[in-house]
Design a protein around this motif. Sequence first.
Motif: not given
Length: 291
Positions: A126-129, A100, A40-41, A102, A72
């Motif tokens: 993790a982070a997702l955009t 973005t 990630g991200p 979480d 986020k």
Amino acid sequence: LAGLNLRILVSLPGGTTLASNTIGPYAVAAEPPALVIGGGPFFASHVAVIPVAELHTGPAELARVVMYVRPKGRTAWTPREARYAAGAVTMTTAGLPEETYDLYAAAEDLCGNAAPAPHADSEPHAALTVDRTPPRAKLKLNPPYYEGIAGTIDVTLSSPARVSLTVRENGDASDHILLERDLPEGSAALSFRPAPGFRSGMLSLKAEDGAGNRAQTAAYLVNAGEALRIESPVDQAQLVPGAAVSVKWWIRQGLLDERPVVDVWWLPGPGAVRESIARDLPPDRAFSWQV
């Protein structure tokens, strides 16, 4: 308990007891499965594919995965159904605005053991955009191109992307890859070299960002090694009286800079006397006439 064996006892009215054989052992699954997201991200446009670095399960197999998401900086989590297969969790991003998020992954096994849902203070996994905006790509061809000498192009991108440069020669049905490269946002100069014998065709630039959004642009490429050439996309056998015919022609750049006088002639057939179509054409490299 690590495992259980199963046996059946039957008591009859006369005091007789019948005992079955023993089957087992049966493993006891008491702990929920755990997922460890790797890397990630991450970026996605319509479907997010999140790699799983580790998967810990008990005796029971994995039944389902729930991916919790939150914008986020927010505290409330929203569950979304996901699917685990081949070492990755797949989740649709339908209904998620571009921003973005979480991520928090929770799994459940076939025995119903489920990992608890995250709370407001839970650390995200993790982070997702979510990004659905295609990159803007510009292609500038720097003529002239000569066979055997690398040509150059200037590429301008609005965001980082994977770039693929291909060429399709006139009369060819397939594209040929000249280069593939990851480029940052901004401008970059790239060199390319088509296969020996290349004469003319379409040079295409495709750009794909980390979320899977794509952009494409193209330019016409000619081999300037010959002084002058004329090309027509129309099959000569299909020419009929009164039909309009478009013809492309090109001339070596060095000769064009000398402002040549261009005359076009029509030869009806072998041994025929040529007929003048146009004289002193401007160097726009294109003309048309009626048969």
